[in-house]
Write an enzyme that holds these catalytic residues in place. Structure first.
Site, PDB file in Angstrom:
ATOM      1  N   SER A  35       0.858  -1.171   0.000  1.00  0.00           N
ATOM      2  CA  SER A  35       0.000   0.000   0.000  1.00  0.00           C
ATOM      3  C   SER A  35       0.897   1.225   0.000  1.00  0.00           C
ATOM      4  CB  SER A  35      -0.880  -0.005   1.256  1.00  0.00           C
ATOM      5  OG  SER A  35      -1.497   1.249   1.480  1.00  0.00           O
TER       6      SER A  35
ATOM      7  N   TYR B  41      -2.317  -1.590  10.306  1.00  0.00           N
ATOM      8  CA  TYR B  41      -2.234  -1.692   8.847  1.00  0.00           C
ATOM      9  C   TYR B  41      -0.904  -1.134   8.342  1.00  0.00           C
ATOM     10  CZ  TYR B  41      -3.888  -1.256   3.979  1.00  0.00           C
ATOM     11  OH  TYR B  41      -4.047  -1.352   2.618  1.00  0.00           O
TER      12      TYR B  41
END
Length: 259
Positions: A141, A154
């Protein structure tokens, strides 16, 4: 670029980014295994691939379970003769401020994103060795390089994937095994749609402000990254022919993060 007769496993492939990568690989001539917790949904994607003329199969996989991971990957390898490409894509999102982040949810996030990447790599490794090499692709990401409010677990997991890919590239290089990370910006998937009201509530702003001033604020054009954008990069990384491209992270984010 084509993947004719390459044996590919894509985790979390019943929907979203994983689904589009699986379909793109099938169109490029690959044999594609759709791995997901939801077997019926995985089978639906496999059926789409088959309808387009590709070979495909669905396997149930909880990427945080060592036994399920090994069983599913061995099933694919035994059916088709090995593994050439692994896309470790399965993931979820849970947002909380650090002070309120339940430890059980922290562990769940790391287990799915980071343990899952390790376990699938380890299980695919011997099958890639027998094929003379392969390509491991981790779904990172922009949060593999940046940080955002509410996403401690995350961000930690996605940063960890870059470190893992570098070690896999070092250890796999002599055997023709490459490893890279795709780092998308915000992609309008169910996972992202779920975050919009959650972040609006946690930050005390409107959902429109979350999209404009949080998710897309740093992009060059105020646009979401698409599943097609990510699948294009996944095809390139899977079909690249040498170790010239390994241990790298490719950002696909409309300029949100620039290196």
């Amino acid at each position: 670029m084509n993947l004719k007769d390459k044996i590919c496993i894509v985790t979390g492939a019943a929907s979203g980014i994983g689904r589009e990568i699986a379909l793109r690989y099938a169109r490029a001539g690959a044999k594609v295994a759709i791995a997901d917790l939801k077997l019926s949904a995985a089978q639906a994607v496999a059926d789409e691939c088959i309808a387009g003329g590709a070979e495909a199969m669905a396997v149930m996989m909880d990427v945080s379970s060592e036994l399920q991971v090994r069983s599913a990957i061995d099933e694919v390898a035994h059916a088709w003769g090995g593994v050439d490409v692994l896309v470790s894509n399965a993931g979820i999102q849970i947002v909380h401020p650090i002070a309120e982040y339940p430890y059980a949810e922290w562990k769940k996030m790391l287990a799915i994103h980071l343990d899952g990447a390790f376990l699938t790599t380890q299980a695919a490794w011997p099958h890639m060795l027998k094929r003379g090499g392969g390509s491991v692709i981790y779904m990172g990401s922009v949060h593999s390089k940046e940080a955002s409010l509410l996403k401690s677990a995350y961000v930690t997991a996605k940063h960890g994937l870059i470190g893992l890919s570098k070690v896999v590239a070092k250890e796999g290089g002599p055997h023709g095994i490459r490893a890279n990370v795709i780092c998308p910006g915000f992609v309008r998937t169910p996972l992202v749609d779920k975050q919009i009201p959650e972040q609006a509530k946690a930050l005390g702003i409107s959902e429109a402000d979350v999209v404009k001033n949080v998710m897309l604020k740093e992009t060059v054009d105020g646009e979401f990254t698409t599943v097609d954008d990510v699948a294009d990069v996944a095809l390139m990384l899977a079909s690249f022919r040498s170790n010239a491209l390994t241990g790298q992270s490719v950002v696909v984010s409309h300029g949100w993060s620039m290196q």
